[in-house]
Enzyme design. Structure first.
Site, mmCIF file in Angstrom:
data_model
loop_
_atom_site.group_PDB
_atom_site.id
_atom_site.type_symbol
_atom_site.label_atom_id
_atom_site.label_comp_id
_atom_site.label_asym_id
_atom_site.label_seq_id
_atom_site.Cartn_x
_atom_site.Cartn_y
_atom_site.Cartn_z
ATOM 1 N N ASP A 47 0.869 -1.173 0.000
ATOM 2 C CA ASP A 47 0.000 0.000 0.000
ATOM 3 C C ASP A 47 0.905 1.222 0.000
ATOM 4 O O ASP A 47 1.661 1.443 0.953
ATOM 5 C CB ASP A 47 -0.901 -0.015 1.246
ATOM 6 C CG ASP A 47 -1.880 1.159 1.272
ATOM 7 O OD1 ASP A 47 -1.667 2.147 0.538
ATOM 8 O OD2 ASP A 47 -2.853 1.084 2.043
ATOM 9 N N ASN A 73 3.147 1.984 -10.976
ATOM 10 C CA ASN A 73 1.907 2.096 -11.745
ATOM 11 C C ASN A 73 0.718 2.531 -10.893
ATOM 12 O O ASN A 73 -0.194 3.180 -11.390
ATOM 13 C CB ASN A 73 1.614 0.732 -12.392
ATOM 14 C CG ASN A 73 0.180 0.619 -12.850
ATOM 15 O OD1 ASN A 73 -0.183 1.124 -13.907
ATOM 16 N ND2 ASN A 73 -0.668 -0.030 -12.050
ATOM 17 N N PHE A 116 -10.052 10.933 -8.521
ATOM 18 C CA PHE A 116 -11.454 11.157 -8.173
ATOM 19 C C PHE A 116 -12.258 11.203 -9.465
ATOM 20 O O PHE A 116 -11.753 11.640 -10.501
ATOM 21 C CB PHE A 116 -11.618 12.488 -7.422
ATOM 22 C CG PHE A 116 -11.246 12.381 -5.961
ATOM 23 C CD1 PHE A 116 -12.230 12.167 -5.011
ATOM 24 C CD2 PHE A 116 -9.923 12.492 -5.553
ATOM 25 C CE1 PHE A 116 -11.891 12.065 -3.651
ATOM 26 C CE2 PHE A 116 -9.578 12.387 -4.217
ATOM 27 C CZ PHE A 116 -10.573 12.172 -3.259
ATOM 28 N N LYS A 117 -13.495 10.770 -9.397
ATOM 29 C CA LYS A 117 -14.380 10.848 -10.559
ATOM 30 C C LYS A 117 -14.802 12.307 -10.774
ATOM 31 O O LYS A 117 -14.819 13.105 -9.835
ATOM 32 C CB LYS A 117 -15.635 9.989 -10.332
ATOM 33 C CG LYS A 117 -15.342 8.510 -10.118
ATOM 34 C CD LYS A 117 -14.850 7.838 -11.378
ATOM 35 C CE LYS A 117 -14.484 6.382 -11.144
ATOM 36 N NZ LYS A 117 -13.636 5.823 -12.182
ATOM 37 N N SER A 152 0.820 10.426 -16.811
ATOM 38 C CA SER A 152 -0.378 10.568 -17.647
ATOM 39 C C SER A 152 -0.231 11.786 -18.541
ATOM 40 O O SER A 152 0.423 12.772 -18.168
ATOM 41 C CB SER A 152 -1.593 10.758 -16.732
ATOM 42 O OG SER A 152 -2.718 11.105 -17.494
ATOM 43 N N TYR A 205 -5.760 15.533 -10.074
ATOM 44 C CA TYR A 205 -5.081 14.399 -10.721
ATOM 45 C C TYR A 205 -3.962 14.904 -11.635
ATOM 46 O O TYR A 205 -2.822 14.426 -11.572
ATOM 47 C CB TYR A 205 -6.114 13.591 -11.515
ATOM 48 C CG TYR A 205 -5.527 12.442 -12.299
ATOM 49 C CD1 TYR A 205 -5.114 11.277 -11.656
ATOM 50 C CD2 TYR A 205 -5.414 12.499 -13.693
ATOM 51 C CE1 TYR A 205 -4.584 10.209 -12.368
ATOM 52 C CE2 TYR A 205 -4.893 11.442 -14.420
ATOM 53 C CZ TYR A 205 -4.477 10.300 -13.752
ATOM 54 O OH TYR A 205 -3.948 9.254 -14.475
ATOM 55 N N GLY A 206 -4.290 15.887 -12.484
ATOM 56 C CA GLY A 206 -3.291 16.416 -13.432
ATOM 57 C C GLY A 206 -2.074 16.977 -12.701
ATOM 58 O O GLY A 206 -0.924 16.717 -13.086
ATOM 59 N N LYS A 233 0.124 14.340 -11.280
ATOM 60 C CA LYS A 233 0.922 13.679 -12.321
ATOM 61 C C LYS A 233 2.010 14.616 -12.879
ATOM 62 O O LYS A 233 3.017 14.131 -13.401
ATOM 63 C CB LYS A 233 0.009 13.157 -13.435
ATOM 64 C CG LYS A 233 -0.880 11.982 -12.999
ATOM 65 C CD LYS A 233 -0.091 10.717 -12.659
ATOM 66 C CE LYS A 233 -0.997 9.499 -12.483
ATOM 67 N NZ LYS A 233 -0.262 8.253 -12.238
ATOM 68 N N THR A 241 -10.346 0.943 -18.060
ATOM 69 C CA THR A 241 -10.127 0.435 -16.694
ATOM 70 C C THR A 241 -11.165 1.060 -15.761
ATOM 71 O O THR A 241 -11.917 1.952 -16.163
ATOM 72 C CB THR A 241 -8.727 0.819 -16.155
ATOM 73 O OG1 THR A 241 -8.686 2.250 -16.020
ATOM 74 C CG2 THR A 241 -7.601 0.352 -17.052
HETATM 75 N N1 LIG Z 1 -6.816 4.361 -17.450
HETATM 76 C C1 LIG Z 1 -6.324 5.388 -18.112
HETATM 77 O O1 LIG Z 1 -6.897 5.819 -19.121
HETATM 78 C C2 LIG Z 1 -5.045 6.040 -17.656
HETATM 79 C C3 LIG Z 1 -4.544 7.111 -18.431
HETATM 80 C C4 LIG Z 1 -3.356 7.710 -18.050
HETATM 81 C C5 LIG Z 1 -2.675 7.250 -16.932
HETATM 82 N N2 LIG Z 1 -3.190 6.222 -16.199
HETATM 83 C C6 LIG Z 1 -2.397 5.775 -15.030
HETATM 84 O O2 LIG Z 1 -2.173 4.388 -15.133
HETATM 85 C C7 LIG Z 1 -2.021 3.815 -13.824
HETATM 86 C C8 LIG Z 1 -2.953 2.621 -13.697
HETATM 87 O O3 LIG Z 1 -4.279 3.080 -13.827
HETATM 88 P P1 LIG Z 1 -5.525 2.137 -14.201
HETATM 89 O O4 LIG Z 1 -6.285 2.834 -15.247
HETATM 90 O O5 LIG Z 1 -5.073 0.752 -14.408
HETATM 91 O O6 LIG Z 1 -6.359 2.274 -12.839
HETATM 92 P P2 LIG Z 1 -7.174 1.225 -11.971
HETATM 93 O O7 LIG Z 1 -7.766 0.157 -12.816
HETATM 94 O O8 LIG Z 1 -8.037 2.044 -11.094
HETATM 95 O O9 LIG Z 1 -6.011 0.533 -11.099
HETATM 96 C C9 LIG Z 1 -5.292 1.285 -10.179
HETATM 97 C C10 LIG Z 1 -4.444 0.338 -9.344
HETATM 98 O O10 LIG Z 1 -3.745 1.130 -8.376
HETATM 99 C C11 LIG Z 1 -4.002 0.557 -7.100
HETATM 100 N N3 LIG Z 1 -3.882 1.520 -6.010
HETATM 101 C C12 LIG Z 1 -4.586 2.637 -5.768
HETATM 102 N N4 LIG Z 1 -4.173 3.219 -4.630
HETATM 103 C C13 LIG Z 1 -3.171 2.437 -4.135
HETATM 104 C C14 LIG Z 1 -2.348 2.500 -3.000
HETATM 105 N N5 LIG Z 1 -2.482 3.465 -2.079
HETATM 106 N N6 LIG Z 1 -1.417 1.541 -2.832
HETATM 107 C C15 LIG Z 1 -1.269 0.542 -3.726
HETATM 108 N N7 LIG Z 1 -2.042 0.408 -4.814
HETATM 109 C C16 LIG Z 1 -2.986 1.355 -5.011
HETATM 110 C C17 LIG Z 1 -5.411 -0.033 -7.206
HETATM 111 O O11 LIG Z 1 -5.636 -0.936 -6.152
HETATM 112 P P3 LIG Z 1 -7.144 -1.289 -5.629
HETATM 113 O O12 LIG Z 1 -7.712 -2.311 -6.576
HETATM 114 O O13 LIG Z 1 -6.885 -1.826 -4.264
HETATM 115 O O14 LIG Z 1 -7.930 -0.013 -5.633
HETATM 116 C C18 LIG Z 1 -5.284 -0.676 -8.567
HETATM 117 O O15 LIG Z 1 -4.578 -1.883 -8.472
HETATM 118 C C19 LIG Z 1 -2.337 4.947 -12.842
HETATM 119 O O16 LIG Z 1 -1.147 5.511 -12.370
HETATM 120 C C20 LIG Z 1 -3.097 5.945 -13.701
HETATM 121 O O17 LIG Z 1 -3.000 7.250 -13.199
HETATM 122 C C21 LIG Z 1 -4.347 5.611 -16.527
#
Ligand SMILES: NC(=O)c1ccc[n+]([C@@H]2O[C@H](COP(=O)([O-])OP(=O)(O)OC[C@H]3O[C@@H](n4cnc5c(N)ncnc54)[C@H](OP(=O)(O)O)[C@@H]3O)[C@@H](O)[C@H]2O)c1
Length: 277
Positions: A63, A90, A95-96, A140, A194-195, A198, A232
């Site tokens: 965590d 990763n 927040f939504k 991001s 968020y921005g 990042k 995701t």
């Molecule tokens: N999806 C996109 O379009 C997008 C675009 C640009 C960048 N990103 C970046 O890509 C990365 C992965 O995102 P995703 O889309 O795969 O999101 P996701 O499906 O919401 O997965 C996020 C992961 O991070 C974990 N997490 C959150 N808080 C944590 C903490 N305190 N300690 C350890 N793990 C934690 C979550 O665990 P839980 O399951 O326990 O919540 C989950 O495994 C992120 O850094 C995100 O900002 C995503």
């Protein structure tokens, strides 16, 4: 397990892009792959799914918001492998759009995990990195968009040639403090928790490479990347890419060959270096 066996760690890997990074590394990396997640049960469930595909990642709880949890992972890596070869930062939160928490709360919580949590993992695990190690910070494109909305004075700070980790830490502290006292826009920040978190992750990567360039361990490379808009939970499944497509650039950066001359300390998308912001 041999103490010199190679090892990769992926944070936030029980689902989403991190899960696909683990899947890809299991197929392409010659060593153990540690799938980490903050929940033991969600992590074990992910391991079970990957086992179903004939892949054999290992699970360790992590965590980002819990320093003791980072310490436990460090001890495990030290005693089991005496080092670390790949670290993919990763894990992240967002927040939504419809979230009702005040901006100050969103800023503090988002920066706490995305920036400070990632930085704490780096500070604890970087001493374990072996020569030729690769670090990937999943940032991001939102960092670019946010930076473009920030003032030119702040942008000058982002691009200062003497940027170091301490300066990035200071910027993130100032962002959260100004979100709390309502002066963030006056101080040049934009209204994206968020921005802005990042921005911290991207700048951190630039600063970390400078440190590695002066490290006695040769050929340690860190890059930041954007996975694209991925289907995701974070994107509420509106993203257009599959998790495996999103994992492509992080995996490519994790597996940069020994003594690669580039990319190094850059921001990438689709395996290409982008100018930032
Ligand atoms: N999806 C996109 O379009 C997008 C675009 C640009 C960048 N990103 C970046 O890509 C990365 C992965 O995102 P995703 O889309 O795969 O999101 P996701 O499906 O919401 O997965 C996020 C992961 O991070 C974990 N997490 C959150 N808080 C944590 C903490 N305190 N300690 C350890 N793990 C934690 C979550 O665990 P839980 O399951 O326990 O919540 C989950 O495994 C992120 O850094 C995100 O900002 C995503």
């Amino acid at each position: 397990m041999s103490a010199s066996k190679r090892v990769a760690v992926v944070t936030g890997a029980n689902k989403g892009i991190g899960y696909a990074i683990v899947r890809g590394l299991c197929k392409q990396f010659d060593g153990d792959v540690i799938l980490t997640g903050r929940s033991e049960s969600r992590g074990q469930e992910a391991i079970k799914q990957l086992n179903g595909e004939g892949l054999k990642p290992l699970f360790h709880q992590l965590d980002l918001d819990d320093v003791a949890s980072i310490d436990r992972l460090k001890t495990f890596l030290q005693t089991t492998y005496s080092g670390l070869d790949i670290l993919v930062n990763n894990a992240g939160i967002a927040f939504k759009m419809a979230a009702t928490e005040p901006f100050a709360v969103q800023a503090e919580i988002t920066v706490a995990t995305n920036f400070w949590g990632t930085l704490n993992v780096c500070k604890k695990l970087f001493p374990l990195l072996r020569p030729h190690a690769r670090v990937v910070n999943v940032s991001s494109g939102a960092s670019n968009m946010a930076a473009k909305k920030c003032s030119s004075a702040l942008n000058a700070k982002f691009l200062t040639p003497d940027l170091d980790v301490a300066k990035v830490e200071q910027m993130m502290t100032e962002f959260v403090n100004s979100a709390k006292d309502g002066t963030f826009q006056k101080k040049g920040w934009c209204e994206s928790a968020y921005g802005c978190s990042k921005i911290g992750v991207t700048l951190l990567s630039f600063a970390q490479q400078k440190e590695f360039d002066n490290d006695s361990r040769p050929d340690i490379i860190v890059n930041a990347c954007c996975p694209g808009y991925v289907d995701t939970d974070m994107s509420s499944h509106k993203g257009t890419r599959t998790i495996d497509e999103g994992a492509d650039t992080p995996i490519y950066l994790s597996l940069l060959p020994e003594n690669a001359s580039s990319p190094k300390g850059k921001f990438l998308r689709d395996r290409k270096v982008l100018s930032w912001p």
